[in-house]
Design a protein around this motif. Structure first.
Motif, PDB file in Angstrom:
ATOM      1  N   ASN A  77     -55.870  -2.244 114.877  1.00 10.22           N
ATOM      2  CA  ASN A  77     -56.618  -3.052 113.921  1.00 10.22           C
ATOM      3  C   ASN A  77     -55.753  -4.052 113.163  1.00 10.22           C
ATOM      4  O   ASN A  77     -56.283  -4.901 112.456  1.00 10.22           O
ATOM      5  CB  ASN A  77     -57.353  -2.164 112.927  1.00 10.22           C
ATOM      6  N   ARG A  81     -57.265  -7.381 111.423  1.00 11.17           N
ATOM      7  CA  ARG A  81     -57.249  -7.563 109.976  1.00 11.17           C
ATOM      8  C   ARG A  81     -56.587  -8.885 109.599  1.00 11.17           C
ATOM      9  O   ARG A  81     -57.059  -9.584 108.706  1.00 11.17           O
ATOM     10  CB  ARG A  81     -56.530  -6.392 109.297  1.00 11.17           C
ATOM     11  N   GLU A  82     -55.503  -9.219 110.293  1.00 17.04           N
ATOM     12  CA  GLU A  82     -54.832 -10.489 110.012  1.00 17.04           C
ATOM     13  C   GLU A  82     -55.760 -11.662 110.289  1.00 17.04           C
ATOM     14  O   GLU A  82     -55.823 -12.614 109.508  1.00 17.04           O
ATOM     15  CB  GLU A  82     -53.562 -10.616 110.852  1.00 17.04           C
ATOM     16  N   GLU A  84     -59.076 -11.620 110.286  1.00 13.60           N
ATOM     17  CA  GLU A  84     -60.148 -11.636 109.290  1.00 13.60           C
ATOM     18  C   GLU A  84     -59.662 -12.182 107.953  1.00 13.60           C
ATOM     19  O   GLU A  84     -60.393 -12.902 107.268  1.00 13.60           O
ATOM     20  CB  GLU A  84     -60.734 -10.235 109.134  1.00 13.60           C
ATOM     21  N   GLU A  85     -58.410 -11.879 107.580  1.00 15.68           N
ATOM     22  CA  GLU A  85     -57.847 -12.430 106.346  1.00 15.68           C
ATOM     23  C   GLU A  85     -57.704 -13.939 106.447  1.00 15.68           C
ATOM     24  O   GLU A  85     -58.007 -14.664 105.493  1.00 15.68           O
ATOM     25  CB  GLU A  85     -56.495 -11.782 106.048  1.00 15.68           C
ATOM     26  N   LEU A  86     -57.247 -14.428 107.592  1.00 19.39           N
ATOM     27  CA  LEU A  86     -57.118 -15.874 107.780  1.00 19.39           C
ATOM     28  C   LEU A  86     -58.477 -16.561 107.707  1.00 19.39           C
ATOM     29  O   LEU A  86     -58.612 -17.631 107.106  1.00 19.39           O
ATOM     30  CB  LEU A  86     -56.445 -16.180 109.116  1.00 19.39           C
ATOM     31  N   ALA A  88     -61.106 -15.458 106.087  1.00 20.55           N
ATOM     32  CA  ALA A  88     -61.559 -15.396 104.697  1.00 20.55           C
ATOM     33  C   ALA A  88     -60.865 -16.459 103.845  1.00 20.55           C
ATOM     34  O   ALA A  88     -61.500 -17.107 103.011  1.00 20.55           O
ATOM     35  CB  ALA A  88     -61.300 -14.006 104.127  1.00 20.55           C
ATOM     36  N   GLU A  89     -59.564 -16.653 104.080  1.00 15.56           N
ATOM     37  CA  GLU A  89     -58.837 -17.697 103.350  1.00 15.56           C
ATOM     38  C   GLU A  89     -59.388 -19.070 103.702  1.00 15.56           C
ATOM     39  O   GLU A  89     -59.552 -19.923 102.818  1.00 15.56           O
ATOM     40  CB  GLU A  89     -57.355 -17.656 103.693  1.00 15.56           C
ATOM     41  N   LYS A  90     -59.666 -19.289 104.973  1.00 14.50           N
ATOM     42  CA  LYS A  90     -60.183 -20.591 105.418  1.00 14.50           C
ATOM     43  C   LYS A  90     -61.553 -20.864 104.792  1.00 14.50           C
ATOM     44  O   LYS A  90     -61.828 -21.968 104.337  1.00 14.50           O
ATOM     45  CB  LYS A  90     -60.272 -20.606 106.947  1.00 14.50           C
ATOM     46  N   LYS A  91     -62.403 -19.845 104.762  1.00 13.67           N
ATOM     47  CA  LYS A  91     -63.719 -20.028 104.149  1.00 13.67           C
ATOM     48  C   LYS A  91     -63.592 -20.236 102.654  1.00 13.67           C
ATOM     49  O   LYS A  91     -64.366 -20.993 102.058  1.00 13.67           O
ATOM     50  CB  LYS A  91     -64.614 -18.820 104.433  1.00 13.67           C
TER      51      LYS A  91
END
Length: 95
Positions: A77, A81-82, A84-86, A88-91
């Motif tokens: 995972n 996770r990395e 998904e974090e990217l 989320a940051e982009k959004k």
């Protein structure tokens, strides 16, 4: 005279032309970003479907051992996770 013109006009024009091409080719467009987001969502759905198929096969055959990456293993995972974090940051940047 022609040589001077080539040195002071032609050479900078060629250099700036290729620098501009290089800068535009190195960026990702918004269309590329949306395509990547669609592919990511598709991959998540396919992964969920594979989990379902594996659960069904495992319920019929107790000796079944899936050989693919598992969602419940921490080591598998980390890249997810990395990513998904990217995302989320982009959004967060666009909001």
């Amino acid at each position: 005279m022609i040589v001077v013109a080539m040195i002071f006009i032609g050479l900078p024009w060629v250099i700036l032309h290729y620098v501009t091409k290089w800068k535009t080719a190195a960026t990702i467009t918004t269309d590329d970003e949306s395509l990547l987001e669609e592919l990511y969502q598709l991959a998540k759905r396919l992964d969920e479907r594979m989990d379902t198929v594996e659960r069904l096969v495992a319920s019929d055959n107790p000796d079944f051992e899936p050989a693919r990456i598992r969602h419940d293993k921490a080591i598998d995972n980390v890249p997810l996770r990395e990513l998904e974090e990217l995302l989320a940051e982009k959004k967060g940047d666009h909001a």
